[in-house]
Design an enzyme around this catalytic site. Structure first.
Site, PDB file in Angstrom:
ATOM      1  N   LYS A 117       5.885-168.721  49.503  1.00  0.00           N
ATOM      2  CA  LYS A 117       5.571-169.477  48.280  1.00  0.00           C
ATOM      3  C   LYS A 117       4.342-170.385  48.459  1.00  0.00           C
ATOM      4  CE  LYS A 117      10.002-168.938  46.139  1.00  0.00           C
ATOM      5  NZ  LYS A 117      10.712-168.112  47.160  1.00  0.00           N
TER       6      LYS A 117
HETATM    7  C1  PLP Z   1      11.314-166.962  46.969  1.00  0.00           C
HETATM    8  C2  PLP Z   1      11.584-166.108  48.146  1.00  0.00           C
HETATM    9  C3  PLP Z   1      11.874-164.734  48.014  1.00  0.00           C
HETATM   10  C4  PLP Z   1      12.005-164.063  46.673  1.00  0.00           C
HETATM   11  O1  PLP Z   1      10.790-163.956  45.975  1.00  0.00           O
HETATM   12  P1  PLP Z   1      10.781-163.651  44.418  1.00  0.00           P
HETATM   13  O2  PLP Z   1       9.386-163.867  43.989  1.00  0.00           O
HETATM   14  O3  PLP Z   1      11.729-164.636  43.788  1.00  0.00           O
HETATM   15  O4  PLP Z   1      11.241-162.245  44.224  1.00  0.00           O
HETATM   16  C5  PLP Z   1      12.053-163.986  49.168  1.00  0.00           C
HETATM   17  N1  PLP Z   1      11.986-164.559  50.384  1.00  0.00           N
HETATM   18  C6  PLP Z   1      11.720-165.871  50.558  1.00  0.00           C
HETATM   19  C7  PLP Z   1      11.688-166.443  51.933  1.00  0.00           C
HETATM   20  C8  PLP Z   1      11.512-166.703  49.445  1.00  0.00           C
HETATM   21  O5  PLP Z   1      11.259-168.005  49.621  1.00  0.00           O
END
Ligand code: PLP
Length: 478
Positions: A117
């Site tokens: 993120k």
């Molecule tokens: C947010 C997240 C996901 C999922 O991603 P999406 O965009 O919600 O599909 C997968 N792995 C980690 C470590 C995350 O923080």
């Protein structure tokens, strides 16, 4: 480039107008009117840009196709400031690592909070600061987190002018590492609010505050959730960077497997593919919360009730519905806003599900758009972490393990590299790593002893009025 709503609203908006907004006025999500195409020569130019000038330049060139209301020199400076080796740990920013036959890992988790993120949120922080300053405005970001999103938002917004973050989280329910990451921030514009309740209570509070339109206007409340188009756009860049690293010429294809929850990450892959990036398959990997796997297997999209949403050891994928999914369905339905609206506002509201299995368009999800899917459980996760460690000496986190497990089942043609997106580092989910390996994962040096740092957090009951009063006090005192 103008943006439209997936539910057919007549408005057309520029990038900076939707940057600070959440949903479109009709409740839909924003998408560009069309996807700009990257043809052979243009892709070669991007390949060169990444190799010779780096990730920030690649980001600038891709973002330029979608942003026409920030002067080029400013956008270039924003990208250069965001994607540095200092912030992301390596010059490649998203280095590709070979794991085994035909399988590669693309590291998206070397940013400040060790989860993917950061890739988008770091850019968002700089875009927000730029645009708020230009408008002479302020923004108070209110969010709810069970871990990754909240910390990524705080590390992106800390010390930024014109922005405050109020982040609610369930008191005592995040891992010690995640709590330490967030609560050790001493920046004046970052406010941690630990709610005596569960994640849903936090989310309800955010909704209640956002629905109080007078309060929302007066205190300039905004969000940074995963439906924000700018976040999605930032993620498109690393699909290009992964492709460029895995190939030498543009006639080669690659596939991606993406650990998925809210469909934000893999939706960016869909956008890259629509732009013409030679992607064979986009494989959606879910955990026990398999809403998306069920859809891609059967054509039936069935939102889960809170009681049917499992708490798993890949917690950032524990979702009951996939908030970005509407974007793909809009494209799948030939960009029919009325039909998308009927499915997402009428059918889902009334029945909690819709079913496209009998619609010939459903076949396009795989055929035309390259989507496949698979699912991984706690036992799979442990086995995959153990096996990857034993055979390759590589420790992967629990979400990435879901990706690797599913990728192995979908590898297919050996001449097409399968790239698994590594979405977090193992230290964030140390308990499960210990369960799998019998020892703790390695901790990056800069996080040594963070659990012992002083914590800055307000503990509050799950009460909307107390949260409002707190926001009011902070803003009025400033
Ligand atoms: C947010 C997240 C996901 C999922 O991603 P999406 O965009 O919600 O599909 C997968 N792995 C980690 C470590 C995350 O923080």
């Amino acid at each position: 480039m103008l943006y439209i709503s997936t539910r057919g609203h007549a408005d057309r908006k520029h990038f900076c107008d939707i940057l600070l907004e959440g949903l479109a006025p009709d409740g839909g999500l924003y998408l560009p009117e069309q996807y700009p195409k990257i043809t052979g020569a243009a892709l070669t130019k991007l390949r060169k840009a990444y190799h010779e000038q780096g990730y920030a330049e690649l980001a600038f060139q891709i973002l330029s196709l979608y942003i026409d209301d920030i002067p080029a020199a400013d956008l270039k400076a924003i990208c250069a400031k965001t994607y540095t080796a200092e912030v992301f740990g390596t010059g490649e920013i998203v280095p590709l690592r070979h794991l085994e036959d035909g399988l590669w890992l693309e590291a998206l988790s070397n940013g400040p909070t060790l989860a993917f993120k950061d890739m988008a949120m770091q850019l968002l922080g700089n875009l927000f600061e730029y645009e708020l300053k230009r408008r002479g405005e302020e923004l108070n970001i209110l969010g709810a987190t069970s871990g990754d999103t909240g910390s990524a938002a705080e590390y992106a917004m800390r010390g930024k002018e014109g922005v405050r973050v109020f982040m609610t989280s369930p008191h005592g329910r995040m891992s010690a590492f995640q709590q330490a990451q967030m609560f050790s921030l001493q920046d004046e514009n970052i406010h941690n609010i630990a709610i005596e309740g569960v994640f849903d209570d936090c989310q309800d509070i955010v909704k209640a505050v956002s629905n109080d339109l007078d309060f929302k206007r007066k205190y300039k409340i905004g969000t940074v959730n995963s439906i924000n188009w700018a976040r999605l756009l930032a993620q498109v860049v690393y699909y290009f960077a992964g492709y460029i690293q895995a190939t030498e010429t543009n006639d080669q294809k690659v596939s991606f497997t993406v650990p998925s929850g809210n469909f934000g990450n893999v939706c960016a892959g869909h956008v890259a593919r629509q732009m013409g990036l030679p992607i064979a398959k986009l494989v959606v990997a879910t955990n026990e919360n398999d809403v998306l796997d069920e859809f891609f297997r059967t054509g039936s999209y069935r939102v889960r009730a809170a009681a049917d949403t499992h708490e798993t050891s890949s917690p950032s994928m524990d979702i009951s519905k996939a908030s970005n999914f509407e974007r793909f369905i809009f494209d799948l339905l030939g960009r029919n806003g009325q039909r998308t609206k009927a499915l997402f506002s009428a059918a889902l509201q009334t029945y909690g599900r819709f079913d496209l299995s009998a619609d010939p368009l459903f076949a396009d999800a795989a055929g035309k758009y390259g989507f496949e899917s698979g699912k991984s459980t706690h036992a799979d996760r442990l086995a995959t972490i153990r096996d990857t460690h034993q055979r390759h000496g590589v420790t992967i986190d629990t979400h990435t393990a879901d990706g690797v497990k599913v990728a192995r089942e979908h590898r297919g043609d050996a001449s097409v590299p399968m790239i698994v997106l590594e979405t977090a580092l193992p230290i964030k989910f140390a308990e499960t790593i210990e369960e799998a390996l019998g020892h703790a994962p390695e901790r990056p040096e800069k996080f040594a002893g963070i659990e012992d740092l002083p914590k800055r957090v307000q503990v509050m009951p799950a009460d909307v009025d107390q949260v409002k009063a707190y926001i009011q006090r902070v803003c009025d005192d400033a």
